[in-house]
Design a protein around this motif. Structure first.
Motif, short mmCIF file in Angstrom:
data_model
loop_
_atom_site.label_atom_id
_atom_site.label_comp_id
_atom_site.label_asym_id
_atom_site.label_seq_id
_atom_site.Cartn_x
_atom_site.Cartn_y
_atom_site.Cartn_z
N UNK D 20 -27.40 33.28 16.51
CA UNK D 20 -28.84 33.55 16.37
C UNK D 20 -29.43 32.81 15.16
N UNK D 21 -28.63 32.70 14.09
CA UNK D 21 -29.12 31.96 12.91
C UNK D 21 -29.29 30.48 13.25
N UNK D 22 -28.38 29.97 14.06
CA UNK D 22 -28.49 28.55 14.43
C UNK D 22 -29.67 28.33 15.36
N UNK D 23 -29.92 29.29 16.26
CA UNK D 23 -31.07 29.17 17.15
C UNK D 23 -32.37 29.12 16.34
N UNK D 24 -32.48 30.01 15.37
CA UNK D 24 -33.70 30.06 14.54
C UNK D 24 -33.73 28.90 13.53
#
Lengths: 152, 152, 152, 152
Positions: D20-24
């Protein structure tokens, strides 16, 4: 000792031994491991807005915190295996404390009597989360609250 | 009329005319458009835990809500163009109310005197968000709060 | 236009037109003026803790905010007298925004599917307060939330 | 092992290993025991309101929770006497979890880059309380948050 008797004793203590509760006129009127009910009557000394005769928000938040705290205490007692050792019981209850409290003021605090109820949403090993509601005698929903309590 | 004088009048009103403030001994000791400071002294009648002589959580939440509310009032006054029409001012201030309040209890409420400060984080057209802190006379940080107030 | 149709359209919009909802796989599965239900399935890309395969807390708070926001929208629509003027409807809905959100994380976010429900606790002239819950497919209660939304 | 190196390792883990951190596009850009700074850039896939190009509230709450959680982790590490036993360290960190999160949305999430900072307000034996802020690249204050984390 039965859970019921202990909760009754704690309710009496909250009614009679805590000066702020006596000032507000808070009375624990129902208290078991499922829910607690607290009542108090409207009084000029509890007013925040004199012109409009509305309850002071601090009275609402106090009643909410007391109701949530009692349910946190009930959830500690419910989990104890041996309720006969009062020293251990007292030690466990001394650790219960409010971590945080959110109060949502939904409508002006008008009414003759105010009824605050609380229930446990979740009781874990370390913290309990409770949900509180305040209504008046006409069942108008005045405030809603969420509390987090340290219990272990 | 100058903003300063109006805030002074409101501070006096909060000190002298609201019964709950007098019971607690709340005094607005500093109040401008940047910050408010409220003080009260420890007293047995404010205790929640008799054995440990700790402040009742409801006293803390009351002081937090009062401090945040005063800053919400200050932000309304700061935005008004004409402060001479007291009828309009009164009408505007009558609409200010707490939407919700979060109090984080950081340490037990021990001390001789308690100092609550508040500042505005954001004041929009309809709501103001305030941040509050409570310390004791030794600068121990006892509680932290966030309030949302309806202002228009 | 009937309220039911408008809510259906908004649900579709939330499902199909908001990139973050599509990334998470959020689907509005039930939406009327009384309650909303949102579902999404567990997926590796939503994990916050890889070892334990637990949902990222940000996914939970996102779903909570979406569910509360939809109920805030529903309460605006319910109060409008004329639903045929889409320009006014759109203007009103553009003003809806989250003022604040509290999420209580009750248990680790484990499960195959997550179901978030929301209801309105209070809808006034300016703000609406909503209550949200997240369970998994085994009805384990994972999170609880309270949201405040600007609606007018 | 030095605290500094451990925090650096945790920062890298958060940047690279959590989907999720990479997506954001969340990147931990500064992290010590005093404060953490997280940055991410505006991107269409993070938008909640397409017409107005405003960040989704769930992205804001995610970044707030991550920043607060990192400070809770830092406060656990700071209190450990022996940082060389990685098994114990890992066991302690596995217990860190969000108890609750409050996010105050102050202004619409407009900007090119968003900077989230967090600090610890109070770290006790069992829970830590953190304060978070989100600004954009023009130092506009977009959101404010308070988090409670289980740390022991």
């Amino acid at each position: 000792m039965a859970t019921e008797m202990i909760l009754k004793g704690i309710g009496s203590f909250f009614n009679d031994m805590i000066p702020l509760h006596q000032h507000i006129g808070l009375r624990v009127t129902d208290f078991d491991t499922e829910r607690v009910e607290i009542r108090f009557s409207f009084d000029d000394k509890l007013v925040g807005n004199m012109t409009q005769q509305i309850l002071h928000g601090g009275v609402t938040s106090t009643a909410m915190d007391v109701a949530g705290g009692l349910m946190a205490i009930a959830s500690v007692i419910e989990k104890m295996e041996d309720l006969n050792d009062l020293a251990i019981l007292q030690k466990r209850l001394a650790k219960v404390g409010t971590v945080n409290l959110r109060v949502d003021y939904l409508r002006p605090g008008r009414g003759k009597e105010f009824i605050v109820t609380a229930k446990v949403i979740r009781s874990g090993n370390k913290v309990a989360v409770t949900s509180m509601e305040m209504h008046n005698e006409e069942e108008i929903h005045i405030a809603f609250g969420t509390g987090t309590y340290l219990i272990g």
